[in-house]
Motif scaffolding. Structure first.
Motif, short mmCIF file in Angstrom:
data_model
loop_
_atom_site.label_atom_id
_atom_site.label_comp_id
_atom_site.label_asym_id
_atom_site.label_seq_id
_atom_site.Cartn_x
_atom_site.Cartn_y
_atom_site.Cartn_z
N VAL A 95 39.80 -58.34 -5.48
CA VAL A 95 40.61 -58.29 -4.81
C VAL A 95 40.63 -59.14 -3.44
O VAL A 95 39.81 -59.70 -3.22
N SER A 96 41.33 -60.52 -3.53
CA SER A 96 41.78 -61.29 -2.94
C SER A 96 42.64 -60.90 -1.32
O SER A 96 43.82 -59.39 -1.21
N ALA A 97 42.44 -61.38 0.26
CA ALA A 97 43.01 -60.86 1.51
C ALA A 97 44.12 -62.09 1.38
O ALA A 97 44.79 -62.68 1.21
N THR A 98 45.21 -61.18 1.68
CA THR A 98 46.50 -61.56 2.15
C THR A 98 46.83 -63.08 3.42
O THR A 98 45.37 -62.49 4.26
N ALA A 99 47.40 -63.80 3.35
CA ALA A 99 47.38 -64.92 4.33
C ALA A 99 47.28 -64.26 5.57
O ALA A 99 49.17 -63.98 5.47
N ASP A 100 46.62 -64.24 6.36
CA ASP A 100 47.30 -63.95 8.64
C ASP A 100 46.72 -64.87 8.70
O ASP A 100 46.17 -65.46 9.21
N PRO A 101 48.11 -65.47 9.76
CA PRO A 101 48.23 -66.70 10.71
C PRO A 101 47.36 -66.19 11.42
O PRO A 101 46.90 -66.78 12.46
N VAL A 102 47.05 -65.11 11.73
CA VAL A 102 46.85 -64.79 13.29
C VAL A 102 44.72 -64.79 13.32
O VAL A 102 44.52 -65.33 13.46
N ARG A 103 44.34 -64.47 11.64
CA ARG A 103 42.80 -64.73 11.31
C ARG A 103 43.00 -66.25 11.11
O ARG A 103 41.41 -66.76 11.47
N LYS A 104 43.70 -66.91 9.92
CA LYS A 104 43.56 -68.03 10.50
C LYS A 104 43.37 -68.48 11.63
O LYS A 104 42.31 -69.92 11.54
N ARG A 105 44.42 -68.81 12.43
CA ARG A 105 44.10 -69.86 14.07
C ARG A 105 43.15 -69.03 14.35
O ARG A 105 42.19 -70.10 14.94
N ARG A 106 42.11 -67.58 14.28
CA ARG A 106 40.71 -67.09 14.52
C ARG A 106 39.76 -67.93 14.33
O ARG A 106 38.49 -68.46 14.94
N GLN A 151 39.91 -71.12 12.86
CA GLN A 151 40.38 -72.68 13.02
C GLN A 151 39.47 -72.85 15.03
O GLN A 151 39.07 -73.78 14.81
N ARG A 152 39.71 -71.98 15.34
CA ARG A 152 38.79 -72.18 16.88
C ARG A 152 37.45 -71.75 16.54
O ARG A 152 36.80 -73.49 16.81
N LEU A 153 37.28 -71.02 15.38
CA LEU A 153 35.86 -71.27 15.20
C LEU A 153 35.04 -72.07 14.99
O LEU A 153 34.01 -72.75 14.95
N ASN A 154 35.71 -72.61 14.14
CA ASN A 154 34.80 -73.75 13.56
C ASN A 154 35.29 -75.34 14.69
O ASN A 154 34.68 -75.87 14.51
N LEU A 155 35.95 -74.98 14.93
CA LEU A 155 36.32 -76.04 16.52
C LEU A 155 34.91 -75.80 17.23
O LEU A 155 34.71 -77.13 18.11
#
Length: 513
Positions: A470-481, A483-487
């Motif tokens: 089961v794969s997770a669907t793409a979520d823009p909010v989670r993606k931005r979060r 990216q902020r954690l990686n930065l």
């Protein structure tokens, strides 16, 4: 190869899940390492340079006359063996390092530390040596180096004097020993010569003695034959002469027979001459006495025979030629007797020499051995005396000019700046070590709490069939979060590297100032 890469990617993905833990561990260990590096005590290095001049004008001039040791080699060995326990203990006393030492354990620790920190570096053929020492106190570092310089110079001069004195004492002892051996060899040789003087002939060899005795014997035999021929000729000449007639009433002791009386008189004169040179036991004396007794007995027989014949005794002086020939015959007979005694003496000498020939090889062998021992002892004695003179000359040469001169090129001074630790190098090394510790920490966490990142890993480890994922669907909010954690993570890593860079630059600027 594909499995290895896949396994490596799996490790990295697992470590990525615990990246914040690793970053925190790196910051924590890095801060501790930076503080420890900064708090390291400064160490000050004091050094001195010494030049050892082993060249001397007298060395080529005294070549072959005085002993010239390899000073370069001695100095090299000295530099390698200078840092020894006795010298370190002496250095501790000279530099007042024992003032703070209260127990034997502290003293041993100080000796071990000095053994590690004291350094002597040489350039090899130039005989230029650098002595250095590091300490937390600049003044103490200077004192230690100054004391080490003094020990270096004193050891070089003292060891040479000690070696020279030891060599001279050894040579003196050996000379005394060989003097005693030489005296004993001379006494043995003297006693042997005295004991075998009859074989050695006063310096003449055996063949010379045999030749001389043979020549003397031949000459004596030749003279005997000549004397016998002369006597026989006189006897043949007297064959046709009238015999001498003696009166009947003449007393026997007053009767004169010229040929016998003349021989007796000549032999008695010869006997007197022999007694002046020899004793009664000499063969010539014994032979002459025996001939005299025989002539006297012959005279008695002759007188008795003439009396029995009843002939008248005429005047003995009536025929002068006859009387002279009788006297000559008596002299010839006496000469024959003397020569016979001489021939017997030379024959006896020849027999004794022939008997001595059996002992001659042994005597010559013993004499050769004694001479060889004497020559060996004499050669060693003369060599030792020559070496002693060379050693004395070497001592005088060293005392006048010195075989090696120690020149202090750079004296030790109080260092103003610390030489260690090298914080500019240690700070980035400490930061790198802390960062590696963070990576190791994330790897350990990923192995302690493993996570299945795809269905293939789950199927291989569980051994069960996998129906689907089961794969997770793409979520823009989670993606931005994300990216902020990686930065934020990379900012933390950059800040970590920048912090250590700033610390390194700051330390460098402080050192330059």
């Amino acid at each position: 190869m594909e499995d290895v890469l896949r396994q490596l990617v799996a490790y990295l993905r697992g470590m990525w899940l615990y990246r914040w833990w690793g970053l925190a561990a790196a910051w924590l260990v890095g801060a501790i390492a930076a503080g420890a590096i900064y708090m390291l005590p400064d160490r000050y290095e004091s050094s001195a340079r010494i030049f050892v001049d082993t060249q001397s004008v007298l060395k080529p001039l005294m070549s072959g006359l005085a002993v010239q040791p390899n000073v370069d080699q001695q100095i090299t060995i000295l530099s390698r063996t200078l840092i020894s326990r006795p010298n370190i203990e002496k250095l501790i006393r000279m530099a007042d390092l024992d003032l703070t030492v209260k127990t034997n354990k502290q003293r041993e620790e100080l000796i071990v530390e000095l053994n590690k920190t004291l350094q002597i570096k040489g350039t090899g053929r130039d005989n230029l040596f650098t002595l250095s020492y590091e300490d937390t106190q600049p003044d103490r570092a200077k004192r230690v180096v100054q004391s080490l310089v003094s020990i270096f110079v004193e050891s070089g001069l003292g060891d040479k004097r000690k070696d020279t004195d030891s060599a001279r004492r050894f040579i003196e002892e050996q000379i005394k020993t060989y003097e005693q051996r030489l005296d004993e060899a001379e006494n043995r040789l003297k006693d042997f010569r005295i004991k075998n003087m009859h074989l050695m002939g006063g310096g003449k060899d055996y063949l010379t003695q045999v030749g001389e005795v043979a020549a003397q014997l031949a000459a004596a035999r030749l003279a005997l034959r000549e004397a016998e021929n002369s006597r026989d000729a006189l006897q043949r000449q007297l064959t046709g002469e009238e015999p001498v007639l003696l009166p009947e009433n003449t007393v026997e002791r007053k009767v004169s027979i010229p040929e016998i009386d003349g021989r007796v008189d000549a032999l008695e004169k010869n006997l007197d001459g022999l007694l002046q040179r020899y004793t009664e036991a000499h063969p010539d004396v014994i032979g002459t006495r025996r001939i005299i007794e025989q002539l006297k007995e012959q005279k008695k027989v002759e007188v008795a025979a003439r009396r029995n014949e009843g002939g008248g005794y005429g005047d003995v002086n009536s025929n002068p030629v006859y009387q002279q020939m009788k006297l000559a015959l008596a002299d010839a007979a006496a000469n024959v007797a003397s020569l016979r005694a001489r021939v017997a003496e030379f024959e006896g000498r020849q027999v004794r020499l022939q008997e001595s020939a059996k002992l001659l090889p042994q005597v010559e062998a013993e004499l050769a051995q004694l001479n060889r021992d004497y020559e060996i002892n004499k050669k060693n004695y003369e060599t030792l005396v020559s070496r002693r003179e060379s050693a004395n000359m070497s001592v005088e040469m060293e005392s006048s000019s010195g075989m090696a001169e120690f020149r202090l090129i750079d004296p030790p001074s109080v260092p103003l700046k610390p030489s260690a630790p090298n914080r500019i190098l240690l700070m980035p090394l400490g930061g790198g070590a802390a960062l590696l510790f963070g990576l190791a920490f994330t790897f350990i966490l990923s192995q302690m709490r493993p996570t299945f990142l795809d269905g293939r890993d789950l199927r291989e480890i569980s051994g069960l069939p996998l129906l689907g994922t089961v794969s997770a669907t793409a979520d823009p909010v989670r993606k931005r979060r994300r990216q902020r954690l990686n930065l934020a993570f990379f900012g933390g890593v950059g800040g970590y590297v920048g912090a250590f860079g700033v610390l390194t630059v700051a330390i460098a600027m402080l050192k330059l100032s």
